[in-house]
Design an enzyme around this catalytic site. Structure first.
Site, PDB file in Angstrom:
ATOM      1  N   ALA A  32      46.879  40.076  31.505  1.00  0.00           N
ATOM      2  CA  ALA A  32      46.396  40.369  30.166  1.00  0.00           C
ATOM      3  C   ALA A  32      47.532  41.055  29.419  1.00  0.00           C
ATOM      4  O   ALA A  32      48.499  41.503  30.036  1.00  0.00           O
ATOM      5  CB  ALA A  32      45.194  41.299  30.260  1.00  0.00           C
ATOM      6  N   GLU A  52      46.451  45.107  38.937  1.00  0.00           N
ATOM      7  CA  GLU A  52      45.793  45.993  37.979  1.00  0.00           C
ATOM      8  C   GLU A  52      45.713  47.439  38.461  1.00  0.00           C
ATOM      9  O   GLU A  52      45.789  48.383  37.685  1.00  0.00           O
ATOM     10  CB  GLU A  52      44.373  45.483  37.663  1.00  0.00           C
ATOM     11  CG  GLU A  52      44.325  44.260  36.750  1.00  0.00           C
ATOM     12  CD  GLU A  52      44.448  42.941  37.485  1.00  0.00           C
ATOM     13  OE1 GLU A  52      44.907  42.926  38.649  1.00  0.00           O
ATOM     14  OE2 GLU A  52      44.081  41.900  36.885  1.00  0.00           O
ATOM     15  N   GLU A  75      43.537  35.480  37.516  1.00  0.00           N
ATOM     16  CA  GLU A  75      42.097  35.302  37.249  1.00  0.00           C
ATOM     17  C   GLU A  75      41.835  34.012  36.476  1.00  0.00           C
ATOM     18  O   GLU A  75      40.857  33.300  36.737  1.00  0.00           O
ATOM     19  CB  GLU A  75      41.557  36.521  36.489  1.00  0.00           C
ATOM     20  CG  GLU A  75      41.578  37.770  37.363  1.00  0.00           C
ATOM     21  CD  GLU A  75      41.160  39.014  36.629  1.00  0.00           C
ATOM     22  OE1 GLU A  75      41.789  39.337  35.599  1.00  0.00           O
ATOM     23  OE2 GLU A  75      40.201  39.673  37.058  1.00  0.00           O
ATOM     24  N   GLY A 100      45.282  39.064  35.018  1.00  0.00           N
ATOM     25  CA  GLY A 100      44.508  38.086  34.264  1.00  0.00           C
ATOM     26  C   GLY A 100      45.048  36.673  34.433  1.00  0.00           C
ATOM     27  O   GLY A 100      44.298  35.698  34.287  1.00  0.00           O
TER      28      GLY A 100
HETATM   29  C1  3H9 Z   1      45.268  42.588  33.556  1.00  0.00           C
HETATM   30  O1  3H9 Z   1      45.654  41.474  33.668  1.00  0.00           O
HETATM   31  C2  3H9 Z   1      43.827  42.949  33.367  1.00  0.00           C
HETATM   32  C3  3H9 Z   1      42.873  41.831  33.663  1.00  0.00           C
HETATM   33  O2  3H9 Z   1      42.468  41.869  35.012  1.00  0.00           O
HETATM   34  C4  3H9 Z   1      41.594  41.997  32.876  1.00  0.00           C
HETATM   35  C5  3H9 Z   1      41.579  41.620  31.477  1.00  0.00           C
HETATM   36  C6  3H9 Z   1      40.217  41.686  30.861  1.00  0.00           C
HETATM   37  N1  3H9 Z   1      51.493  42.764  28.824  1.00  0.00           N
HETATM   38  O3  3H9 Z   1      58.846  43.858  33.521  1.00  0.00           O
HETATM   39  P1  3H9 Z   1      59.775  43.147  32.637  1.00  0.00           P
HETATM   40  C7  3H9 Z   1      56.622  43.103  28.864  1.00  0.00           C
HETATM   41  S1  3H9 Z   1      46.319  43.911  33.547  1.00  0.00           S
HETATM   42  C8  3H9 Z   1      52.338  43.095  27.847  1.00  0.00           C
HETATM   43  O4  3H9 Z   1      60.980  43.882  32.175  1.00  0.00           O
HETATM   44  P2  3H9 Z   1      60.548  41.331  34.734  1.00  0.00           P
HETATM   45  C9  3H9 Z   1      57.407  44.309  29.317  1.00  0.00           C
HETATM   46  O5  3H9 Z   1      56.913  45.489  28.758  1.00  0.00           O
HETATM   47  C10 3H9 Z   1      47.926  43.200  33.699  1.00  0.00           C
HETATM   48  N2  3H9 Z   1      53.681  43.173  28.005  1.00  0.00           N
HETATM   49  O6  3H9 Z   1      60.218  41.727  33.239  1.00  0.00           O
HETATM   50  C11 3H9 Z   1      58.799  43.966  28.835  1.00  0.00           C
HETATM   51  O7  3H9 Z   1      58.838  44.226  27.455  1.00  0.00           O
HETATM   52  P3  3H9 Z   1      60.185  44.751  26.763  1.00  0.00           P
HETATM   53  C12 3H9 Z   1      48.224  42.772  35.062  1.00  0.00           C
HETATM   54  C13 3H9 Z   1      54.159  42.891  29.213  1.00  0.00           C
HETATM   55  O8  3H9 Z   1      61.035  39.945  34.693  1.00  0.00           O
HETATM   56  C14 3H9 Z   1      58.858  42.454  29.016  1.00  0.00           C
HETATM   57  O9  3H9 Z   1      57.494  42.019  29.049  1.00  0.00           O
HETATM   58  N3  3H9 Z   1      49.600  42.318  35.138  1.00  0.00           N
HETATM   59  C15 3H9 Z   1      53.334  42.544  30.276  1.00  0.00           C
HETATM   60  O10 3H9 Z   1      61.353  42.381  35.399  1.00  0.00           O
HETATM   61  C16 3H9 Z   1      59.536  42.026  30.282  1.00  0.00           C
HETATM   62  O11 3H9 Z   1      58.927  42.689  31.378  1.00  0.00           O
HETATM   63  C17 3H9 Z   1      50.591  43.154  35.433  1.00  0.00           C
HETATM   64  O12 3H9 Z   1      50.403  44.315  35.702  1.00  0.00           O
HETATM   65  C18 3H9 Z   1      51.941  42.480  30.053  1.00  0.00           C
HETATM   66  N4  3H9 Z   1      51.086  42.126  31.024  1.00  0.00           N
HETATM   67  O13 3H9 Z   1      59.149  41.368  35.481  1.00  0.00           O
HETATM   68  C19 3H9 Z   1      51.971  42.554  35.448  1.00  0.00           C
HETATM   69  N5  3H9 Z   1      54.115  42.328  31.381  1.00  0.00           N
HETATM   70  O14 3H9 Z   1      61.186  43.652  26.966  1.00  0.00           O
HETATM   71  C20 3H9 Z   1      52.899  43.385  34.611  1.00  0.00           C
HETATM   72  C21 3H9 Z   1      55.373  42.522  30.985  1.00  0.00           C
HETATM   73  O15 3H9 Z   1      59.795  44.972  25.372  1.00  0.00           O
HETATM   74  N6  3H9 Z   1      54.232  42.828  34.489  1.00  0.00           N
HETATM   75  N7  3H9 Z   1      55.412  42.867  29.679  1.00  0.00           N
HETATM   76  O16 3H9 Z   1      60.542  46.000  27.481  1.00  0.00           O
HETATM   77  C22 3H9 Z   1      55.124  42.829  35.503  1.00  0.00           C
HETATM   78  O17 3H9 Z   1      54.864  43.264  36.607  1.00  0.00           O
HETATM   79  C23 3H9 Z   1      56.501  42.320  35.206  1.00  0.00           C
HETATM   80  O18 3H9 Z   1      56.666  42.334  33.810  1.00  0.00           O
HETATM   81  C24 3H9 Z   1      56.789  40.899  35.729  1.00  0.00           C
HETATM   82  C25 3H9 Z   1      58.173  40.430  35.166  1.00  0.00           C
HETATM   83  C26 3H9 Z   1      56.845  40.917  37.257  1.00  0.00           C
HETATM   84  C27 3H9 Z   1      55.759  39.924  35.252  1.00  0.00           C
END
Ligand code: 3H9
Length: 689
Positions: free
Chosen positions: A63, A125, A105, A102
């Site tokens: 999400a 999450e 999901e 998400g």
């Molecule tokens: C969820 O899904 C809830 C659901 O169950 C329910 C819904 C109802 N959203 O980490 P990076 C941005 S909760 C917004 O440097 P990498 C990040 O801030 C979510 N922004 O890249 C950064 O921005 P900036 C569950 C996001 O290649 C840029 O993207 N998912 C999100 O080293 C690059 O990110 C997670 O917890 C996001 N979801 O790693 C996964 N994700 O360039 C969270 C990233 O402005 N994300 N950004 O600084 C990660 O773990 C890593 O970003 C990922 C890529 C492994 C995907």
């Protein structure tokens, strides 16, 4: 069609492509066109199957975290998944990169999941203080079983595509062109014909659940959560998936999610998520980076060896330098032993161990560092020694090589001045064990060139570190604040608290352990030696050390330890010593409550952080939070000291600091002007911000 979601028809298979860089988060501007596209395709006779895929580097990574805490715009993710489950033709998620939160999901809403062999799948999450709120707790157990699902959801750690295939989460994995393979797979499924059963209706794996094993796992978990609500909510939701009908379990998950997402713990953990990424944004980050191919490390002791392993783990060839052959061989043997332990624990293969060991080159000759692009010194913490090392480096290092000191306290400007190239000098303060601990303080000296700083910040990420740039001062951000946190420890004891009482106040707060337990673990002789070197004393700790009580390693310290046990036991001898020292000073014991312990340890911690901002030693309050959450065990559910100050109330902190300042006259209690301004505006300011 929208620029974020497009639909193409490949020989009767509809391919829905999400394109929302950088990580294809399910923002509102994605959810809306995605819902609309699926609603059309459901009834479109020209589409015999639907593939959901993503453009760019990854499948949907979750999400959109920036939307949490704001009013939810429809359609929600749950509505998209509900719509997916009404589709009679086969639906297939084609996963590359990471399918997280998400994103996974959404994939669970499809009949089938196919993945690139390098993909990773998970529900992280919990690391944001949440539980999967798009049906993940209810659907994942239906595919992989409840015990496996609980493990994945509570750890938040993703699994590989191979493991996902073995557990039943993924139906097929592919090398090569994923989309072409996914379309072929979809075509075959359409030809095979239905009915295609939505994941929500597959109950066979749930029926097999060994409830006793599940509950035992959940109880074990509850013991380890240290006050965090999310892991317990995750366990509850997965238990619901077993015990309740699908729709009821889904509704319960929704409620649990709503409670967590509006709570302080999740806010704090989301703050840390963005803070870590923000910390990487340093001035000059877009400059051309210097090429780093070989890394030199001076000193093969615990610290140097750990740093060398951190680089070898990141794939860098390392030259390890020691003063003599014997010390060098001892260091290399220790590295080999550490890798062997990882192999015996199953976290490293024998092949990977050999490959990493192959990256090491030992030497006792400074001239062998001449081909290194980055040289990190990890020698004895003494300015004269460091200056001598840097003088020698200056003579042999190639032009443009970055010269770094792993000092924990010393003045990096003074170290840089012992070379003819201060623009190439900076600090890289690793935390022990350096191959494990994620934090790296990068110390920007007065003359450090921006491209050198940007290069090292970038490099830190490549070796899996969370880097924070800090300025020069005694102890930088972390150790300087640690001194402020510990300044009152002995005073608390003299006035009537026991070590166990202080430690309990810390663990109740959410720290993994309190300061006295920590001292016993690290070895009290270390602090003693440092104090002696700086002409300082600590009335109780010095006496303990004089009596040979160095902590766990001698079986006695602030606590006593039964042989072979790490369990701290209160020691009447220590309590008698404390009372005797108090009596010598005419201090009478009084009852000291948890609140006072927090006020006299953690309020000065925040206050010192404010002073650090005032001096521009840290560029952002959130950088300080990243240091404390990653290097010192500050409870993540409180977001780091500076975020917590907001939760606690800056007004209250100031009031109590003033009280203690008046009572003790100690400078650590004098409220910093930046803290006062934070109380007025709700914003932390930094002289470097
Ligand atoms: C969820 O899904 C809830 C659901 O169950 C329910 C819904 C109802 N959203 O980490 P990076 C941005 S909760 C917004 O440097 P990498 C990040 O801030 C979510 N922004 O890249 C950064 O921005 P900036 C569950 C996001 O290649 C840029 O993207 N998912 C999100 O080293 C690059 O990110 C997670 O917890 C996001 N979801 O790693 C996964 N994700 O360039 C969270 C990233 O402005 N994300 N950004 O600084 C990660 O773990 C890593 O970003 C990922 C890529 C492994 C995907």
């Amino acid at each position: 069609m929208s620029s974020f979601v497009s639909v193409a028809n490949e020989n009767g298979v509809a391919v829905v492509t999400i394109n929302n860089p950088p990580v294809n988060a399910l923002s509102f501007h994605v959810r809306k066109p995605l819902y609309e596209a699926l609603a059309v395709l459901r009834d479109d006779p020209a589409a015999k199957a639907i593939v959901i895929a993503c453009a760019g580097r990854t499948f949907v990574a979750g999400a959109d975290i920036t939307e949490f805490g704001k009013p939810v715009e429809q359609p929600e993710l749950r509505a998209i998944i509900a719509l997916l489950e009404t589709i009679a033709k086969p639906t297939i998620a084609a996963i590359h990169g990471t399918a997280l939160g998400g994103g996974l999901e959404l994939a669970l809403g499809c009949h089938f999941r196919v993945a690139d062999r390098g993909a990773k799948l998970g529900l992280p999450e919990v690391t944001l203080g949440l539980l999967p709120g798009g049906g993940g707790t209810v659907r994942l157990p239906r595919l992989v079983g409840a015990v496996k699902a609980l493990g994945m959801i509570v750890s938040g750690a993703p699994i590989s595509a191979g493991e996902a295939k073995a557990t039943g989460l993924v139906d097929e994995t592919f090398d090569g062109d994923l989309l072409a393979n996914a379309v072929r797979f979809a075509d075959e499924m359409a030809d095979r014909g239905g009915p295609f059963v939505p994941v929500g209706d597959r109950n066979e794996r749930l029926a097999e659940t060994d409830l006793a094993a599940f509950d035992a796992q959940a109880v074990d978990l509850a013991r380890k959560t240290r006050g965090l609500e999310a892991p317990l909510a995750c366990a509850k939701a997965v238990r619901n998936a077993i015990a309740l009908p699908f729709d009821e379990a889904l509704a319960a998950e929704r409620q649990l999610f709503a409670k967590l997402v509006s709570g302080d713990q999740s806010r704090a953990q989301r703050h840390l998520f963005f803070a870590e990424r923000e910390a990487a944004k340093v001035p000059g980050k877009d400059l051309q980076k210097r090429r780093i191919e070989r890394v030199g490390i001076i000193g093969a002791g615990t610290m140097g060896g750990g740093i060398a392993m951190a680089f070898a783990n990141g794939g860098f060839p390392v030259t390890l330098l020691e003063t003599g052959e014997e010390a060098l061989q001892r260091g290399l043997a220790m590295i080999e032993k550490n890798y062997a332990v990882s192999v015996s624990r199953g976290s490293l293969t024998e092949e990977a161990k050999q490959q990493r060991l192959g990256l090491f080159k030992g030497s006792t000759d400074y001239a062998d560092l001449a081909d290194c692009d980055l040289i990190i010194e990890a020698v004895f913490e003494d300015m004269a020694v460091k200056k001598e090392v840097f003088g020698r480096l200056d003579a042999i290092a190639k032009p443009g090589a970055i010269l770094a000191s792993n000092t924990s306290y010393l003045d990096v400007d003074a170290i840089a001045a012992s070379t003819s190239r201060p623009q190439d000098v900076l600090g890289m303060h690793f935390f022990s064990p350096a191959n494990v601990m994620k934090l790296l303080e990068i110390v920007r000296a007065e003359k450090t060139a921006p491209d050198a700083l940007a290069t090292v910040t970038d490099l830190a990420r490549r070796i899996g570190k969370v880097a924070v740039v800090v300025g020069v001062c005694h102890g930088f951000v972390g150790n300087r604040m640690l001194s402020a946190r510990g300044a009152e420890n002995e005073a608390l004891l003299l006035e009537g608290a026991t070590p166990a009482q202080v430690d309990k106040a810390f663990t109740d707060f959410g720290w993994p352990m309190g300061p006295f337990q920590m001292g016993d673990l690290a070895g009290l002789d270390i602090g003693w030696r440092n104090r002696k070197a700086r002409g300082q004393t600590a009335v109780i700790a010095d006496t303990l050390c004089e009596e040979g009580r160095f902590g766990q390693k001698t079986g006695r310290g602030w606590y006593r330890y039964e042989s072979g046990s790490r369990e701290p036991l209160a020691d009447p001898e220590v309590e008698a010593l404390i009372r005797a020292k108090a009596a010598e000073r005419g201090i009478e014991a009084r009852a000291i409550g948890t609140e006072e312990i927090i006020e006299r340890t953690l309020y000065p911690l925040v206050n010192e952080g404010a002073k650090i901002l005032e001096e521009g030693v840290a560029a952002r309050a959130s950088d300080i939070d990243v240091v404390w959450a990653n290097g010192y065990g500050f409870p993540v559910g409180k977001g780091g000291p500076m975020f917590w100050a907001g939760l606690e109330g800056a007004g209250r902190i100031i009031e109590r600091l003033e009280y203690w300042h008046q009572r003790t006259g100690r400078a650590i209690f004098e409220p910093a002007p930046v803290l006062r301004r934070f109380a007025e505006t709700g914003r932390w300011e930094s002289a470097r911000g």
